[in-house]
Write a protein that holds these residues in place. Structure first.
Motif, PDB file in Angstrom:
ATOM      1  N   ASP A 125       0.839  -1.203   0.000  1.00 53.80           N
ATOM      2  CA  ASP A 125       0.000   0.000   0.000  1.00 53.80           C
ATOM      3  C   ASP A 125       0.871   1.249   0.000  1.00 53.80           C
ATOM      4  O   ASP A 125       1.762   1.392   0.839  1.00 53.80           O
ATOM      5  CB  ASP A 125      -0.893   0.024   1.241  1.00 53.80           C
ATOM      6  CG  ASP A 125      -2.001  -1.012   1.185  1.00 53.80           C
ATOM      7  OD1 ASP A 125      -2.127  -1.694   0.160  1.00 53.80           O
ATOM      8  OD2 ASP A 125      -2.750  -1.128   2.179  1.00 53.80           O
ATOM      9  N   GLU A 126       0.601   2.148  -0.922  1.00 58.08           N
ATOM     10  CA  GLU A 126       1.253   3.459  -0.965  1.00 58.08           C
ATOM     11  C   GLU A 126       0.194   4.509  -0.636  1.00 58.08           C
ATOM     12  O   GLU A 126      -0.812   4.614  -1.337  1.00 58.08           O
ATOM     13  CB  GLU A 126       1.838   3.713  -2.356  1.00 58.08           C
ATOM     14  CG  GLU A 126       2.489   5.067  -2.511  1.00 58.08           C
ATOM     15  CD  GLU A 126       2.888   5.364  -3.952  1.00 58.08           C
ATOM     16  OE1 GLU A 126       3.273   6.526  -4.215  1.00 58.08           O
ATOM     17  OE2 GLU A 126       2.786   4.464  -4.803  1.00 58.08           O
ATOM     18  N   ARG A 128      -0.847   7.779  -0.954  1.00 58.03           N
ATOM     19  CA  ARG A 128      -0.611   9.024  -1.693  1.00 58.03           C
ATOM     20  C   ARG A 128      -1.507  10.142  -1.175  1.00 58.03           C
ATOM     21  O   ARG A 128      -2.623   9.915  -0.733  1.00 58.03           O
ATOM     22  CB  ARG A 128      -0.855   8.819  -3.190  1.00 58.03           C
ATOM     23  CG  ARG A 128       0.172   7.925  -3.852  1.00 58.03           C
ATOM     24  CD  ARG A 128       0.058   7.969  -5.362  1.00 58.03           C
ATOM     25  NE  ARG A 128       0.901   6.964  -5.979  1.00 58.03           N
ATOM     26  CZ  ARG A 128       0.918   6.692  -7.282  1.00 58.03           C
ATOM     27  NH1 ARG A 128       0.112   7.345  -8.104  1.00 58.03           N
ATOM     28  NH2 ARG A 128       1.713   5.750  -7.753  1.00 58.03           N
ATOM     29  N   ARG A 142      -1.881   0.845  -5.150  1.00 58.79           N
ATOM     30  CA  ARG A 142      -1.097  -0.385  -5.260  1.00 58.79           C
ATOM     31  C   ARG A 142      -0.712  -0.571  -6.724  1.00 58.79           C
ATOM     32  O   ARG A 142      -1.571  -0.851  -7.559  1.00 58.79           O
ATOM     33  CB  ARG A 142      -1.917  -1.588  -4.786  1.00 58.79           C
ATOM     34  CG  ARG A 142      -2.472  -1.479  -3.379  1.00 58.79           C
ATOM     35  CD  ARG A 142      -3.408  -2.645  -3.088  1.00 58.79           C
ATOM     36  NE  ARG A 142      -3.997  -2.536  -1.749  1.00 58.79           N
ATOM     37  CZ  ARG A 142      -5.269  -2.813  -1.489  1.00 58.79           C
ATOM     38  NH1 ARG A 142      -6.077  -3.209  -2.455  1.00 58.79           N
ATOM     39  NH2 ARG A 142      -5.728  -2.717  -0.257  1.00 58.79           N
TER      40      ARG A 142
END
Length: 264
Positions: A125-126, A128, A142
């Motif tokens: 998971d990023e 942002r 993702r």
């Protein structure tokens, strides 16, 4: 029409949504949903590059000399399993639970590359947007693979999870490479909005949007509803997708010293 409305539940088997030979708003790819009941078997050895992304359910994948059982309980809470295959490589999929669903993306690609199963641990998971824009565009991204780790592919594939009442794909951006967004909502009767240039379409559970003509495409989610979408970008020959072009007049919002009203 850019939006493809899915008013009924998908049937068991492959449900085509876009095709590689469409005459209008062509995305240069086949995209659809494979829905399977327990013990249903799907065998594919098509002469196209293929990407099978598990949205939900459990299945056994068999390709080349490999056999792996994969499981995903929630596309909102868990990362995907994704099988990436070159043309003419046989895959056998056996559903181990009812209502197992895959997104299926296919396109022409004569490059022969090594098949790869991207695991859940590889698709982290990023978060942002975190810490900017008063958290109005915080979302989970993702990326399964892109040009940086799969330059032999004609695809870029990933997912986004939008929190209720927030934006994603923001600041507004565009790119010449065609793209597909496929949506799910939690709860299922939720909705959101997809901007396409100066037009906006409402999107609901199981809808798909074709993003072509270099239209900017930010998204917004109605309060109370989480929005998930798969995104698939198709590279253009000689012009692969690396990064989008952001609309410059809106880039100020992500600066650390941005003053966003009310500045309190």
């Amino acid at each position: 029409m850019y939006r493809i409305r899915q008013s009924q539940e998908f049937i068991y088997g492959y449900n085509p949504i876009t095709t590689i030979d469409e005459k209008v708003k062509n995305t240069m790819m086949d995209f659809g949903i494979l829905k399977m009941k327990k013990e249903q078997v799907e065998i594919d050895m098509e002469s196209k590059e293929r990407v099978y992304l598990l949205i939900e359910g459990e299945a056994k994948l068999e390709w080349e000399d490999k056999s792996v059982v994969i499981n995903r309980n929630s596309c909102f809470d868990e990362s995907p399993w994704t099988l990436h295959l070159p043309k003419n490589t046989k895959v056998k999929i056996t559903a181990l639970k009812d209502d197992t669903e895959f997104s299926v993306s296919k396109t022409f690609n004569d490059t022969i590359f090594e098949s790869k199963l991207y695991t859940q641990k590889e698709c982290v998971d990023e978060h942002r947007g975190k810490g900017t824009m008063k958290e109005t565009s915080t979302r989970i991204v993702r990326t399964v693979f892109d040009y940086s780790n799969a330059d032999y592919s004609n695809f870029v594939v990933g997912e986004v999870i939008d929190y209720p009442g927030k934006w994603s794909s923001y600041p507004p951006h565009h790119h010449p490479q065609p793209e597909v967004y496929h949506y799910r909502f939690n709860p299922k009767h939720g909705y959101g909005f997809c901007q396409l240039g100066e037009d906006v379409v409402m999107v609901k559970h199981n809808d798909t949007v074709k993003i072509v003509d270099e239209l900017s495409h930010p998204q917004a989610t109605a309060p109370g509803y989480a929005m998930y979408y798969i995104w698939v970008i198709r590279h253009i020959d000689g012009n692969p997708y690396i990064a989008p072009t952001f609309e410059p007049e809106h880039l100020w919002v992500i600066k650390e010293d941005a003053k966003i009203w009310p500045d309190k």
